[in-house]
Design a protein around this motif. Structure first.
Motif, PDB file in Angstrom:
ATOM      1  N   GLY A 185       0.781  -1.223   0.000  1.00  0.00           N
ATOM      2  CA  GLY A 185       0.000   0.000   0.000  1.00  0.00           C
ATOM      3  C   GLY A 185       0.810   1.268   0.000  1.00  0.00           C
ATOM      4  O   GLY A 185       0.259   2.368  -0.017  1.00  0.00           O
ATOM      5  N   HIS A 186       2.161   1.152   0.010  1.00  0.00           N
ATOM      6  CA  HIS A 186       2.992   2.349   0.109  1.00  0.00           C
ATOM      7  C   HIS A 186       4.236   2.229  -0.766  1.00  0.00           C
ATOM      8  O   HIS A 186       4.878   1.186  -0.818  1.00  0.00           O
ATOM      9  CB  HIS A 186       3.468   2.586   1.546  1.00  0.00           C
ATOM     10  CG  HIS A 186       2.377   2.870   2.511  1.00  0.00           C
ATOM     11  ND1 HIS A 186       1.789   4.097   2.648  1.00  0.00           N
ATOM     12  CD2 HIS A 186       1.743   2.056   3.383  1.00  0.00           C
ATOM     13  CE1 HIS A 186       0.856   4.045   3.576  1.00  0.00           C
ATOM     14  NE2 HIS A 186       0.809   2.821   4.040  1.00  0.00           N
ATOM     15  N   GLY A 187       4.602   3.312  -1.397  1.00  0.00           N
ATOM     16  CA  GLY A 187       5.946   3.513  -1.913  1.00  0.00           C
ATOM     17  C   GLY A 187       6.406   2.581  -3.005  1.00  0.00           C
ATOM     18  O   GLY A 187       5.676   1.754  -3.523  1.00  0.00           O
ATOM     19  N   ALA A 188       7.668   2.772  -3.367  1.00  0.00           N
ATOM     20  CA  ALA A 188       8.315   1.985  -4.411  1.00  0.00           C
ATOM     21  C   ALA A 188       9.617   1.425  -3.865  1.00  0.00           C
ATOM     22  O   ALA A 188      10.166   1.911  -2.882  1.00  0.00           O
ATOM     23  CB  ALA A 188       8.589   2.857  -5.637  1.00  0.00           C
TER      24      ALA A 188
ATOM     25  N   ALA B  43       1.825  -8.169   7.607  1.00  0.00           N
ATOM     26  CA  ALA B  43       0.397  -8.422   7.814  1.00  0.00           C
ATOM     27  C   ALA B  43      -0.315  -7.163   8.295  1.00  0.00           C
ATOM     28  O   ALA B  43      -1.416  -6.834   7.824  1.00  0.00           O
ATOM     29  CB  ALA B  43       0.210  -9.559   8.808  1.00  0.00           C
ATOM     30  N   ARG B  44       0.308  -6.428   9.205  1.00  0.00           N
ATOM     31  CA  ARG B  44      -0.294  -5.180   9.684  1.00  0.00           C
ATOM     32  C   ARG B  44      -0.419  -4.171   8.547  1.00  0.00           C
ATOM     33  O   ARG B  44      -1.434  -3.471   8.427  1.00  0.00           O
ATOM     34  CB  ARG B  44       0.535  -4.595  10.831  1.00  0.00           C
ATOM     35  CG  ARG B  44       0.414  -5.357  12.142  1.00  0.00           C
ATOM     36  CD  ARG B  44       0.991  -4.551  13.294  1.00  0.00           C
ATOM     37  NE  ARG B  44       2.421  -4.316  13.118  1.00  0.00           N
ATOM     38  CZ  ARG B  44       3.366  -5.114  13.588  1.00  0.00           C
ATOM     39  NH1 ARG B  44       3.035  -6.211  14.263  1.00  0.00           N
ATOM     40  NH2 ARG B  44       4.644  -4.823  13.416  1.00  0.00           N
ATOM     41  N   ALA B  45       0.633  -4.092   7.706  1.00  0.00           N
ATOM     42  CA  ALA B  45       0.605  -3.126   6.603  1.00  0.00           C
ATOM     43  C   ALA B  45      -0.480  -3.478   5.586  1.00  0.00           C
ATOM     44  O   ALA B  45      -1.191  -2.600   5.089  1.00  0.00           O
ATOM     45  CB  ALA B  45       1.975  -3.071   5.919  1.00  0.00           C
ATOM     46  N   VAL B  46      -0.609  -4.769   5.255  1.00  0.00           N
ATOM     47  CA  VAL B  46      -1.642  -5.194   4.309  1.00  0.00           C
ATOM     48  C   VAL B  46      -3.031  -4.893   4.862  1.00  0.00           C
ATOM     49  O   VAL B  46      -3.897  -4.333   4.177  1.00  0.00           O
ATOM     50  CB  VAL B  46      -1.509  -6.702   3.989  1.00  0.00           C
ATOM     51  CG1 VAL B  46      -2.729  -7.201   3.228  1.00  0.00           C
ATOM     52  CG2 VAL B  46      -0.251  -6.947   3.158  1.00  0.00           C
ATOM     53  N   ASN B  47      -3.255  -5.245   6.121  1.00  0.00           N
ATOM     54  CA  ASN B  47      -4.570  -5.025   6.722  1.00  0.00           C
ATOM     55  C   ASN B  47      -4.897  -3.539   6.820  1.00  0.00           C
ATOM     56  O   ASN B  47      -6.035  -3.121   6.552  1.00  0.00           O
ATOM     57  CB  ASN B  47      -4.622  -5.671   8.105  1.00  0.00           C
ATOM     58  CG  ASN B  47      -4.592  -7.179   8.046  1.00  0.00           C
ATOM     59  OD1 ASN B  47      -5.020  -7.762   7.047  1.00  0.00           O
ATOM     60  ND2 ASN B  47      -4.099  -7.820   9.089  1.00  0.00           N
ATOM     61  N   ALA B  48      -3.902  -2.726   7.179  1.00  0.00           N
ATOM     62  CA  ALA B  48      -4.140  -1.283   7.290  1.00  0.00           C
ATOM     63  C   ALA B  48      -4.467  -0.683   5.935  1.00  0.00           C
ATOM     64  O   ALA B  48      -5.380   0.153   5.808  1.00  0.00           O
ATOM     65  CB  ALA B  48      -2.917  -0.596   7.899  1.00  0.00           C
ATOM     66  N   ALA B  49      -3.729  -1.097   4.896  1.00  0.00           N
ATOM     67  CA  ALA B  49      -3.983  -0.564   3.555  1.00  0.00           C
ATOM     68  C   ALA B  49      -5.377  -0.954   3.076  1.00  0.00           C
ATOM     69  O   ALA B  49      -6.109  -0.126   2.518  1.00  0.00           O
ATOM     70  CB  ALA B  49      -2.920  -1.068   2.582  1.00  0.00           C
ATOM     71  N   ARG B  50      -5.751  -2.185   3.293  1.00  0.00           N
ATOM     72  CA  ARG B  50      -7.056  -2.631   2.811  1.00  0.00           C
ATOM     73  C   ARG B  50      -8.195  -1.967   3.576  1.00  0.00           C
ATOM     74  O   ARG B  50      -9.264  -1.720   3.004  1.00  0.00           O
ATOM     75  CB  ARG B  50      -7.138  -4.156   2.895  1.00  0.00           C
ATOM     76  CG  ARG B  50      -6.216  -4.825   1.868  1.00  0.00           C
ATOM     77  CD  ARG B  50      -6.191  -6.332   1.986  1.00  0.00           C
ATOM     78  NE  ARG B  50      -5.335  -6.924   0.953  1.00  0.00           N
ATOM     79  CZ  ARG B  50      -5.037  -8.215   0.885  1.00  0.00           C
ATOM     80  NH1 ARG B  50      -5.515  -9.064   1.782  1.00  0.00           N
ATOM     81  NH2 ARG B  50      -4.247  -8.657  -0.083  1.00  0.00           N
ATOM     82  N   ARG B  51      -7.985  -1.679   4.855  1.00  0.00           N
ATOM     83  CA  ARG B  51      -9.013  -0.945   5.603  1.00  0.00           C
ATOM     84  C   ARG B  51      -9.235   0.448   5.017  1.00  0.00           C
ATOM     85  O   ARG B  51     -10.340   0.993   5.063  1.00  0.00           O
ATOM     86  CB  ARG B  51      -8.614  -0.833   7.075  1.00  0.00           C
ATOM     87  CG  ARG B  51      -8.883  -2.092   7.888  1.00  0.00           C
ATOM     88  CD  ARG B  51      -8.830  -1.791   9.374  1.00  0.00           C
ATOM     89  NE  ARG B  51      -7.540  -1.260   9.782  1.00  0.00           N
ATOM     90  CZ  ARG B  51      -6.525  -2.007  10.195  1.00  0.00           C
ATOM     91  NH1 ARG B  51      -6.657  -3.318  10.257  1.00  0.00           N
ATOM     92  NH2 ARG B  51      -5.395  -1.445  10.554  1.00  0.00           N
ATOM     93  N   ASP B  52      -8.146   1.015   4.473  1.00  0.00           N
ATOM     94  CA  ASP B  52      -8.235   2.344   3.856  1.00  0.00           C
ATOM     95  C   ASP B  52      -8.573   2.259   2.371  1.00  0.00           C
ATOM     96  O   ASP B  52      -8.469   3.264   1.658  1.00  0.00           O
ATOM     97  CB  ASP B  52      -6.909   3.093   4.037  1.00  0.00           C
ATOM     98  CG  ASP B  52      -6.617   3.410   5.495  1.00  0.00           C
ATOM     99  OD1 ASP B  52      -7.584   3.492   6.281  1.00  0.00           O
ATOM    100  OD2 ASP B  52      -5.430   3.560   5.854  1.00  0.00           O
ATOM    101  N   HIS B  53      -8.942   1.060   1.904  1.00  0.00           N
ATOM    102  CA  HIS B  53      -9.314   0.833   0.506  1.00  0.00           C
ATOM    103  C   HIS B  53      -8.165   1.142  -0.454  1.00  0.00           C
ATOM    104  O   HIS B  53      -8.370   1.603  -1.578  1.00  0.00           O
ATOM    105  CB  HIS B  53     -10.553   1.663   0.130  1.00  0.00           C
ATOM    106  CG  HIS B  53     -11.717   1.442   1.053  1.00  0.00           C
ATOM    107  ND1 HIS B  53     -12.447   0.273   1.065  1.00  0.00           N
ATOM    108  CD2 HIS B  53     -12.241   2.225   2.030  1.00  0.00           C
ATOM    109  CE1 HIS B  53     -13.397   0.351   1.986  1.00  0.00           C
ATOM    110  NE2 HIS B  53     -13.291   1.520   2.589  1.00  0.00           N
TER     111      HIS B  53
END
Length: 247
Positions: free
Chosen positions: A169-172, A214-224
């Protein structure tokens, strides 16, 4: 290392993702190889988890590129992201290097293998760690680390750069830039290794995430925000050229 499934010596692996030995993969101008985790591997714990490479892959890299009597050093970005700008390579602890006790003490220009592990964290994390300082990963960590590696390694010594996938969900990743900077620092690109971090289930790859991923994936998906769970990372192998090509 028992039960480690790697394609280092044989291209005849069933996944079809392995380039033939000695031939470049599409889009990569060096030979490409796929490393698979051991069939009996277990997830790394917080106590032994390396910065980027899974523990099995780090041990396998050491076995591949250094003998027990040669010096091995490593550096990673964890301290840098925590607010420590000092860049230094150190011997690996015994739980990562089975031959730790047999390694000679590091001497400038006499190291056989340097492992550089680069996490990919959003710039905002650095802004928090270094408020008001305009610190960035390339200028303040990657460039100094490459200089340190060039000074430490013997001619023909190996630099293994592990490039984490971008945080979901972030960056390159900035992989091409890192490879270019390594060339500028006096290294020749020799091999590209794709390290599988997921589990093979027939023709599927099931992600095996660290707690942070896992935290990053879940956080990104919560923010669509579209966020793919990473299933591999890149390991770029360089050798220190005999003549210094740095400007």
């Amino acid at each position: 290392m028992p039960n480690t499934r790697v394609s280092c010596s044989s291209p005849n692996i069933s996944t079809g993702a392995v380039a033939r030995r000695g031939r470049p993969a599409k889009g990569i101008d060096v030979p490409a190889t796929l490393w698979l985790p051991p069939a009996d591997t277990v997830p790394d714990t917080v106590l032994v988890e390396p910065a980027v490479l899974p523990a099995w892959a780090l041990r396998h890299a050491i076995d591949q590129y250094a003998t027990p009597g040669e010096t091995v050093l490593a550096a990673d970005t964890r301290g840098f992201y925590a607010g420590d700008r000092h860049v230094a390579f150190h011997p690996l602890p015994a739980h990562h290097d089975p031959h730790h006790a047999d390694r000679p003490a590091p001497r400038r220009g006499a190291v056989r293998l340097a492992v550089l592990q680069l996490e990919t964290v959003p710039q905002g994390a650095l802004d928090v760690a270094y408020p008001g300082e305009r610190v960035d990963r390339v200028t303040h960590f990657v460039r100094p680390a490459l200089r340190e590696a060039a000074d430490a390694l013997s001619p023909g010594g190996v630099l293994a750069i592990a490039l984490a996938p971008a945080e979901p969900g972030h960056g390159a990743q900035h992989g091409p830039l890192v490879l270019h900077l390594a060339h500028e620092s006096g290294f020749a690109y020799q091999q590209h290794i794709t390290v599988l971090t997921g589990d093979l289930d027939g023709e599927r790859i099931i992600p095996r995430l660290t707690d942070a991923q896992a935290r990053a994936v879940n956080a990104a998906r919560r923010d669509h925000v579209p966020a793919l769970a990473p299933t591999h990372l890149d390991l770029a192998i360089f050798t220190r050229v005999k003549e210094d090509t740095r400007a």
